[in-house]
Every structure is written in C-alpha cells, then in structure tokens.
Design a protein around this motif. Structure first.
Motif, PDB file in Angstrom:
ATOM      1  N   VAL A   1      54.752  -5.702  -7.024  1.00 45.58           N
ATOM      2  CA  VAL A   1      53.714  -5.874  -5.999  1.00 45.58           C
ATOM      3  C   VAL A   1      52.295  -5.886  -6.542  1.00 45.58           C
ATOM      4  O   VAL A   1      51.365  -6.152  -5.801  1.00 45.58           O
ATOM      5  CB  VAL A   1      53.779  -4.754  -4.933  1.00 45.58           C
ATOM      6  CG1 VAL A   1      55.086  -4.816  -4.174  1.00 45.58           C
ATOM      7  CG2 VAL A   1      53.566  -3.389  -5.559  1.00 45.58           C
ATOM      8  N   ASN A   2      52.105  -5.580  -7.804  1.00 45.97           N
ATOM      9  CA  ASN A   2      50.740  -5.309  -8.244  1.00 45.97           C
ATOM     10  C   ASN A   2      49.796  -6.490  -8.064  1.00 45.97           C
ATOM     11  O   ASN A   2      50.191  -7.650  -8.144  1.00 45.97           O
ATOM     12  CB  ASN A   2      50.729  -4.810  -9.682  1.00 45.97           C
ATOM     13  CG  ASN A   2      51.112  -3.342  -9.741  1.00 45.97           C
ATOM     14  OD1 ASN A   2      51.401  -2.746  -8.699  1.00 45.97           O
ATOM     15  ND2 ASN A   2      51.132  -2.776 -10.914  1.00 45.97           N
ATOM     16  N   GLU A   3      48.534  -6.133  -7.823  1.00 41.23           N
ATOM     17  CA  GLU A   3      47.519  -7.104  -7.435  1.00 41.23           C
ATOM     18  C   GLU A   3      47.375  -8.206  -8.474  1.00 41.23           C
ATOM     19  O   GLU A   3      47.434  -7.972  -9.670  1.00 41.23           O
ATOM     20  CB  GLU A   3      46.180  -6.395  -7.192  1.00 41.23           C
ATOM     21  CG  GLU A   3      45.454  -5.874  -8.420  1.00 41.23           C
ATOM     22  CD  GLU A   3      46.014  -4.561  -8.957  1.00 41.23           C
ATOM     23  OE1 GLU A   3      47.121  -4.145  -8.565  1.00 41.23           O
ATOM     24  OE2 GLU A   3      45.330  -3.956  -9.798  1.00 41.23           O
ATOM     25  N   VAL A   4      47.177  -9.424  -7.961  1.00 42.23           N
ATOM     26  CA  VAL A   4      47.039 -10.612  -8.790  1.00 42.23           C
ATOM     27  C   VAL A   4      45.583 -11.057  -8.674  1.00 42.23           C
ATOM     28  O   VAL A   4      45.122 -11.398  -7.591  1.00 42.23           O
ATOM     29  CB  VAL A   4      48.020 -11.694  -8.321  1.00 42.23           C
ATOM     30  CG1 VAL A   4      47.794 -12.996  -9.070  1.00 42.23           C
ATOM     31  CG2 VAL A   4      49.465 -11.207  -8.520  1.00 42.23           C
ATOM     32  N   VAL A   5      44.871 -11.007  -9.790  1.00 41.26           N
ATOM     33  CA  VAL A   5      43.415 -11.162  -9.790  1.00 41.26           C
ATOM     34  C   VAL A   5      43.031 -12.465 -10.488  1.00 41.26           C
ATOM     35  O   VAL A   5      43.370 -12.667 -11.661  1.00 41.26           O
ATOM     36  CB  VAL A   5      42.763  -9.959 -10.509  1.00 41.26           C
ATOM     37  CG1 VAL A   5      41.248 -10.111 -10.544  1.00 41.26           C
ATOM     38  CG2 VAL A   5      43.160  -8.656  -9.824  1.00 41.26           C
ATOM     39  N   GLY A   6      42.338 -13.333  -9.790  1.00 37.18           N
ATOM     40  CA  GLY A   6      41.910 -14.604 -10.362  1.00 37.18           C
ATOM     41  C   GLY A   6      40.756 -14.429 -11.337  1.00 37.18           C
ATOM     42  O   GLY A   6      39.862 -13.627 -11.103  1.00 37.18           O
ATOM     43  N   PHE A   7      40.791 -15.178 -12.451  1.00 36.55           N
ATOM     44  CA  PHE A   7      39.667 -15.186 -13.389  1.00 36.55           C
ATOM     45  C   PHE A   7      39.695 -16.507 -14.159  1.00 36.55           C
ATOM     46  O   PHE A   7      40.648 -17.284 -14.042  1.00 36.55           O
ATOM     47  CB  PHE A   7      39.723 -13.979 -14.348  1.00 36.55           C
ATOM     48  CG  PHE A   7      40.808 -14.055 -15.401  1.00 36.55           C
ATOM     49  CD1 PHE A   7      42.135 -13.827 -15.065  1.00 36.55           C
ATOM     50  CD2 PHE A   7      40.508 -14.356 -16.726  1.00 36.55           C
ATOM     51  CE1 PHE A   7      43.138 -13.896 -16.027  1.00 36.55           C
ATOM     52  CE2 PHE A   7      41.503 -14.418 -17.700  1.00 36.55           C
ATOM     53  CZ  PHE A   7      42.827 -14.183 -17.347  1.00 36.55           C
ATOM     54  N   THR A   8      38.642 -16.755 -14.932  1.00 31.60           N
ATOM     55  CA  THR A   8      38.564 -17.940 -15.774  1.00 31.60           C
ATOM     56  C   THR A   8      38.600 -17.472 -17.212  1.00 31.60           C
ATOM     57  O   THR A   8      37.814 -16.602 -17.601  1.00 31.60           O
ATOM     58  CB  THR A   8      37.269 -18.718 -15.487  1.00 31.60           C
ATOM     59  OG1 THR A   8      37.247 -19.027 -14.088  1.00 31.60           O
ATOM     60  CG2 THR A   8      37.208 -20.000 -16.278  1.00 31.60           C
ATOM     61  N   ASP A   9      39.528 -18.002 -18.015  1.00 34.21           N
ATOM     62  CA  ASP A   9      39.672 -17.477 -19.380  1.00 34.21           C
ATOM     63  C   ASP A   9      38.597 -18.043 -20.311  1.00 34.21           C
ATOM     64  O   ASP A   9      37.746 -18.840 -19.888  1.00 34.21           O
ATOM     65  CB  ASP A   9      41.099 -17.687 -19.914  1.00 34.21           C
ATOM     66  CG  ASP A   9      41.392 -19.134 -20.293  1.00 34.21           C
ATOM     67  OD1 ASP A   9      40.461 -19.973 -20.299  1.00 34.21           O
ATOM     68  OD2 ASP A   9      42.571 -19.424 -20.581  1.00 34.21           O
ATOM     69  N   LYS A  10      38.632 -17.673 -21.579  1.00 30.38           N
ATOM     70  CA  LYS A  10      37.541 -18.020 -22.497  1.00 30.38           C
ATOM     71  C   LYS A  10      37.440 -19.530 -22.745  1.00 30.38           C
ATOM     72  O   LYS A  10      36.400 -20.032 -23.142  1.00 30.38           O
ATOM     73  CB  LYS A  10      37.669 -17.256 -23.814  1.00 30.38           C
ATOM     74  CG  LYS A  10      38.902 -17.602 -24.637  1.00 30.38           C
ATOM     75  CD  LYS A  10      38.800 -16.943 -26.005  1.00 30.38           C
ATOM     76  CE  LYS A  10      40.011 -17.112 -26.902  1.00 30.38           C
ATOM     77  NZ  LYS A  10      40.939 -18.186 -26.690  1.00 30.38           N
ATOM     78  N   ASP A  11      38.557 -20.246 -22.477  1.00 37.00           N
ATOM     79  CA  ASP A  11      38.542 -21.699 -22.638  1.00 37.00           C
ATOM     80  C   ASP A  11      38.264 -22.434 -21.326  1.00 37.00           C
ATOM     81  O   ASP A  11      38.375 -23.661 -21.268  1.00 37.00           O
ATOM     82  CB  ASP A  11      39.882 -22.174 -23.218  1.00 37.00           C
ATOM     83  CG  ASP A  11      40.168 -21.539 -24.572  1.00 37.00           C
ATOM     84  OD1 ASP A  11      39.217 -21.438 -25.368  1.00 37.00           O
ATOM     85  OD2 ASP A  11      41.314 -21.130 -24.816  1.00 37.00           O
ATOM     86  N   GLY A  12      37.949 -21.686 -20.294  1.00 39.05           N
ATOM     87  CA  GLY A  12      37.616 -22.304 -19.011  1.00 39.05           C
ATOM     88  C   GLY A  12      38.805 -22.594 -18.120  1.00 39.05           C
ATOM     89  O   GLY A  12      38.673 -23.285 -17.104  1.00 39.05           O
ATOM     90  N   ASN A  13      39.991 -22.077 -18.468  1.00 37.74           N
ATOM     91  CA  ASN A  13      41.177 -22.281 -17.633  1.00 37.74           C
ATOM     92  C   ASN A  13      41.215 -21.291 -16.475  1.00 37.74           C
ATOM     93  O   ASN A  13      40.867 -20.124 -16.650  1.00 37.74           O
ATOM     94  CB  ASN A  13      42.456 -22.093 -18.467  1.00 37.74           C
ATOM     95  CG  ASN A  13      42.540 -23.083 -19.601  1.00 37.74           C
ATOM     96  OD1 ASN A  13      42.453 -24.291 -19.397  1.00 37.74           O
ATOM     97  ND2 ASN A  13      42.681 -22.567 -20.819  1.00 37.74           N
ATOM     98  N   LYS A  14      41.670 -21.799 -15.315  1.00 33.83           N
ATOM     99  CA  LYS A  14      41.831 -20.931 -14.146  1.00 33.83           C
ATOM    100  C   LYS A  14      43.111 -20.120 -14.301  1.00 33.83           C
ATOM    101  O   LYS A  14      44.210 -20.681 -14.357  1.00 33.83           O
ATOM    102  CB  LYS A  14      41.933 -21.767 -12.871  1.00 33.83           C
ATOM    103  CG  LYS A  14      40.634 -22.436 -12.474  1.00 33.83           C
ATOM    104  CD  LYS A  14      40.801 -23.065 -11.086  1.00 33.83           C
ATOM    105  CE  LYS A  14      39.481 -23.524 -10.509  1.00 33.83           C
ATOM    106  NZ  LYS A  14      39.065 -24.833 -10.982  1.00 33.83           N
ATOM    107  N   ARG A  15      42.975 -18.799 -14.353  1.00 42.54           N
ATOM    108  CA  ARG A  15      44.122 -17.921 -14.602  1.00 42.54           C
ATOM    109  C   ARG A  15      44.206 -16.806 -13.569  1.00 42.54           C
ATOM    110  O   ARG A  15      43.227 -16.489 -12.895  1.00 42.54           O
ATOM    111  CB  ARG A  15      43.981 -17.279 -15.994  1.00 42.54           C
ATOM    112  CG  ARG A  15      43.952 -18.249 -17.167  1.00 42.54           C
ATOM    113  CD  ARG A  15      45.249 -19.026 -17.272  1.00 42.54           C
ATOM    114  NE  ARG A  15      45.348 -19.777 -18.505  1.00 42.54           N
ATOM    115  CZ  ARG A  15      45.780 -21.044 -18.569  1.00 42.54           C
ATOM    116  NH1 ARG A  15      46.120 -21.696 -17.450  1.00 42.54           N
ATOM    117  NH2 ARG A  15      45.879 -21.666 -19.717  1.00 42.54           N
ATOM    118  N   TYR A  16      45.392 -16.202 -13.508  1.00 40.13           N
ATOM    119  CA  TYR A  16      45.571 -14.935 -12.812  1.00 40.13           C
ATOM    120  C   TYR A  16      45.907 -13.883 -13.853  1.00 40.13           C
ATOM    121  O   TYR A  16      46.625 -14.177 -14.826  1.00 40.13           O
ATOM    122  CB  TYR A  16      46.770 -14.976 -11.864  1.00 40.13           C
ATOM    123  CG  TYR A  16      46.623 -15.811 -10.617  1.00 40.13           C
ATOM    124  CD1 TYR A  16      45.643 -15.518  -9.673  1.00 40.13           C
ATOM    125  CD2 TYR A  16      47.504 -16.854 -10.372  1.00 40.13           C
ATOM    126  CE1 TYR A  16      45.551 -16.270  -8.500  1.00 40.13           C
ATOM    127  CE2 TYR A  16      47.414 -17.605  -9.206  1.00 40.13           C
ATOM    128  CZ  TYR A  16      46.431 -17.309  -8.277  1.00 40.13           C
ATOM    129  OH  TYR A  16      46.350 -18.046  -7.128  1.00 40.13           O
TER     130      TYR A  16
END
Ligand code: CA
Length: 590
Positions: A326-341
């Motif tokens: 269940v743990n929270e899934v947090v959106g971010f942008t990685d160092k190469d500009g990819n959209k990640r969770y």
C-alpha cells in the motif's frame, strides 16, 4: 426590498460563497500555494515538499511554539493525522474518528465533530485517522465504522454521511481521502479480516458512489450504479473461491499524477497470511505465476473518470509475510528528466517505476539484512529465498504449526504507513524506515465473517542494539543512502522537506526534529510531551513561516510489536497539536 437591491444582494452572496470555496485548481496547485494545505501529502503527488525558505538552516534554531491545542478526552491513542490549513483555520482529525477546526491566529477551537461509533468496530491497528481533504465548502474524512463523512467547513455540521462498507465484516477506514475532478477517492481497511480491497469514487456534492474498483481478481467493478468490468481474470492467480475473501485492502489511500491523469492506490496483503492456502504455483514461484494472487501487494494505476485499471505493478507476488503493497507512490522527475514514481515498500525494497505505464525501472534495498529475497530481478519480480518462507502447516507432523522462520523485515515492514518526502531541492527521498525482524510461522485457518483471518503467528524483534528507526536520505537514481539518522524506537510518523533545506519528522520518544537535508545534522528539536506518529506541515502567513505537528503516541507498534512493544511500553500517550513559528524579528537573527 426592491428587485434591484435583492439582485445585488444575491450577487454579493454568490460572490462571497465563491470566494470561500476550495476549487479543483486550488487542489491541483496545493504543492505551490504556500498559504494553504488542502490535500493530504501537501499536494496530490504526495511529495510533502514545501517551496518555503523563510525558515532555513541558518534560522531554524529560532523556531518557537506559537500555540498548542489539546484533543482532550479520556481516550487518547495514536494521532497519525496531517493538519490542513485554509482561510485562517486549521483542520485536524483525531483518534476515534474526531475532527477539530482551530483558529490559526489563537489556537482556539472553532468546532469539534465526534463520529458516533457503533459497538463492535474492528480497526486492526489502533483507532487512528490519517487526515482529511477539503473541496468546495466541505471537508471530508473517513471513520472507523467504514463511513465517509462530509462536514461543512465553517460549522462542522454534517452535509452527508455514507456507508463505504459493512464494519461488521471487518471493514474500517482511516486514510485521508483524495479529491480529483469533484470526486472523493477513498479506499478501505480490513486486510486482516478477509475483506476485499477496493477504491471508491464518490460525488463530492451528493455523496453518491460514481465507481468502485475492487483490487482482487474476479470481483466486479461498478460505474454509475451498474456493474462495469471484472477486476483481472477469474481464477488466473487465485484458487477456487479464495478471491471472495482475498484481502488487498487499500488502507493507505492514494496519490494522483496530473501529468498522466492517473490515480495510484496500493493494495495490501492477500488474505489469509498463510500463503500455502492461496494457490498452486507458490512452491516454485519462478516460472509458474498461478499463485501470485493479483492484485494483492500491488500498486494500481487507475483512470479517475471510470475506475478502470490502467496498469499494475506487484511488489510481492504470493505474499506471505504481511508485506502490504500500500505504500505511497510519489511522482518525481529523475536526473535525466524522466517522469518517475518512487515507492518504498513494506518488503524492504525501494522501487522506481515509469509514470507513463507503471513499468519497472529499478529497485534496491533500503533496510539491512533482508532475508526473504536475494534481490529484485530485471522484471521487478523478487528473487525469493525459499528457505525463508514460513512453512506449510499441512506438512507439519501435527498439521498445526508450519516450520517457523526468522524473516527481515518483520511484518510491520521496512517502512509502514508513515509517509516519506521527496525534496525538489535535493532530488532525494527521505524515508522513515525501521530495521527489525520477526519469527513467523503458518497455521491452519478458515474464513469466518468479522474474525481475524491470518493463519499465522509471529513475534517482532529488534535487529540492532542501537536503533530500530532509521530516517534515510536516498538517491533514487542510484539507490545510494547518503545518510541516515538512527532512532531507538521505531519511527512511525511522516516526513516533510522544505526549500529552506530542512527535513522535519518526529519520534515516538516525543522529539520533533529538523535535520539538514544534505548532511543529516540535527539543527533543531522540541520535546512535545508524547510520542509523535503524526505528519508535519508548514505554511506562511503575513510573511512568517509556521510549522505544525500533532503529537500523541500510538498506532500499530504498541498493539502488534511483540518484543519491540515491550521495549517501548514506557512511552506516554497524548493528543496535542503543536504549532511553531519563526517570529519576523528572528528570521534574520544569528
Ligand atoms: Ca496487512
């Protein structure tokens, strides 16, 4: 009153009402509007990062209490809530399904709402509540008898009150709701009672159910009052009728990724805990996935308009250690500009997923000495250590107790419910983790409505002399742990980061702490008088920055913590909101 004046008056009234309303736009921008907090996670992406830097590494030593507020009552218990702040008022939820509106300027109560809870509620892990959501003129929260309540922001009067599920079957609800496009998205709790997990979308205005998406394959979804589609494929990964009581509770709520218009909810452990009862392919697990028990212990990407599943990623197939997914899934942008969770799983591994389709990118351990898996393969599947799986009781000489194993993490997880933070400033995750293990063994069990449905016995134990809790600064690009801050008791509260370079969190020992986000050095602390299991927030008003935390020890550890619970039995209960501020005259002081 002549017609002209009546029209003008009505116009003014409409204008006033419109002014006070929280809009979808307010919610969508909660992470950048620093004067308000209207969502769980300080933004629907759950980063818990504030762009405020009035308070920073140089002046945090001057942070002082502004006011404190007691939740009162004889029944205190765990206070896991995250405060909301809007239009001069703080809103907090409390243990036993209570809510309070507090004047931000004075700390005085404006109103209090106490849900009338029936006898026989079945909360698994303390009578906690994790927060509310604001939309329009209402504030929404879930109650321990599995209901969703809308209250009037100004008065605390009930606008509507809807049953999510039947509490007598083991359902409850404790997570903060999530508002997307006028719908209130909630989950359910009860994975220890053989419930079926689901995500529900309610019309915020009327409280009518718009859609329901069960998490366990074979169960039917609902849309606009009619059956929609089946979840998964009947009996693909579940034997017989086990899917009807298959768990997968969505008890921690969800996040929303606006870039891909996707809700992400996690599903908890499959029921019962005894994995040998849940399917044929479990003995090997490697090539035969018929015992995977989808979509338990899985993150689900869901279309917010229809409730259809867009993608899934299962962290622990044929789960058998209570590693809820269940743990929270947090959106971010990685160092190469990819959209990640990023998501730190209860099973001890941190996963990076692709935000477009939930596809696996990488995983790495964030706690030490994991026993149940050697690692995660290139597809995202665990490489199991078969000897570390609790044994099958039907193979035991007495048929009663399967071979016990010592497993790390323990069932309360490398990380439990307590939310991590992602700093847009450092590009790192700050993960509240715990290092512990457990003796665990399986037992026979049959389903009985409203009774615990585990088929397992267990005792949680510490691993190290000097700590259980460990707040870790993690680089999601590499898996490197930059620093950690060890704590004697298990960490059980949320983390917040700020553009001022600060990491805020609290300990069960009662300390509310600010660390340096780059070095982990402790820059400030305050003893709140009871254990902290709540979630910090910050906002600004009239050029001054405020920080709040709710203190009040409780949650799952004292109830389920085995040897650890004995170790921390000295901690005192409480129930207090602490609000701190940096006075203007001290902001520049050395
Ligand atoms: Ca569980």
């Amino acid at each position: 009153m002549n017609r002209f004046i009546a029209a003008v008056t009505a116009g003014i009234m409409v204008a006033c009402a419109a002014h006070a309303e929280v809009t979808e736009e307010d919610i969508a921008n909660d992470q950048t509007i620093t004067s308000q907090i209207v969502t769980n996670g300080m933004g629907r992406g759950l980063q818990r990062f504030s762009p405020l830097d009035i308070l920073n590494k140089d002046n945090v030593k001057n942070l002082v209490p502004a006011w404190a507020f007691s939740l009162g009552g004889e029944k205190q218990r765990g206070q896991e809530t995250q405060p909301l702040v809007y239009d001069g008022v703080m809103y907090i939820t409390g243990s036993y399904s209570r809510m309070y509106a507090i004047d931000l300027a004075t700390g005085k109560e404006i109103w209090q709402y106490d849900a009338r809870l029936p006898e026989g509620i079945l909360p698994c892990c303390d009578v906690i509540n994790r927060g509310a959501a604001i939309y329009g003129n209402n504030i929404y929260f879930g109650t321990l008898d599995a209901r969703l309540v809308a209250l009037d922001l100004k008065t605390g009067k009930v606008v509507w009150n809807k049953k999510i599920e039947n509490y007598k079957e083991g359902y409850s609800y404790t997570a903060a709701p999530l508002i997307v496009d006028g719908k209130v998205m909630v989950g359910n709790s009860g994975g220890e009672f053989g419930v079926v997990g689901a995500v529900y979308a309610y019309d915020a205005e009327t409280g009518d159910l718009v859609w329901k998406r069960p998490t366990i394959e074979g169960n039917m979804g609902m849309l606009n009052g009619e059956e929609s589609t089946m979840t998964g494929e009947l009996n693909a990964t579940w034997p017989g009728d086990m899917w009807k009581t298959g768990g997968g509770a969505t008890w921690l709520g969800g996040s929303y990724d606006a870039d891909t218009d996707t809700l992400v909810f996690g599903a908890g452990n499959p029921s019962p805990w005894n994995s040998w009862l849940r399917g044929a392919g479990q003995a090997s697990g490697k090539d035969d996935h018929s015992g995977d028990n989808l979509y338990a212990a899985t993150r689900l990407g869901i279309d917010p308009a229809t409730g259809e599943i867009k993608w899934h990623f299962q962290t622990t197939p044929r789960e058998g250690w209570d590693f809820d997914g269940v743990n929270e899934v947090v959106g971010f942008t990685d160092k190469d500009g990819n959209k990640r969770y990023g998501t730190a799983d209860r099973n001890g591994f941190f996963y990076v997923l692709n935000r477009e389709d939930g596809a696996f990118v990488r995983a790495f351990p964030f706690v030490q000495n994991i026993t149940w898996a050697e690692g995660i393969d290139e597809t995202g599947r665990p490489i199991y250590v078969e000897a570390a799986r609790p044994g099958d009781p039907s193979k035991a000489a007495d048929g009663e107790k399967g071979e016990p194993v010592f497993a790390v993490p323990g069932f309360l997880g490398g990380k439990n419910w307590m939310p991590m933070s992602y700093s847009e400033k450092t590009g790192m995750f700050y993960v509240p983790s715990n290092e512990w293990g457990m003796d665990i063994w399986n037992e026979p069990i049959t389903y009985k409505k409203g009774a615990a449905y585990l088929g397992a016995g267990f005792t949680i134990k510490p691993l190290f002399e000097d700590h259980i809790g460990s707040l870790k600064a993690i680089d999601p690009n590499t898996g490197e742990i930059k620093w950690d801050h060890k704590n004697d008791a298990p960490l059980w509260g949320g983390v917040m980061t700020t553009a001022g370079g600060l990491v805020f969190f609290g300990t069960p020992e009662g300390k509310f702490i600010a660390l340096d986000d780059e070095s982990g050095e402790e820059l400030w602390s305050f003893q709140t008088g009871s254990g902290i299991v709540g979630q910090p927030v910050t906002w600004d008003q009239d050029g001054e920055q405020y920080v709040s935390i709710v203190s009040g020890w409780g949650g799952a550890v004292p109830l389920w913590g085995g040897e650890v619970a004995k170790k921390v039995a000295y901690l005192n209960q409480g129930g207090m909101v602490w609000t701190f501020k940096l006075p203007k005259q001290l902001a520049a002081a050395e």
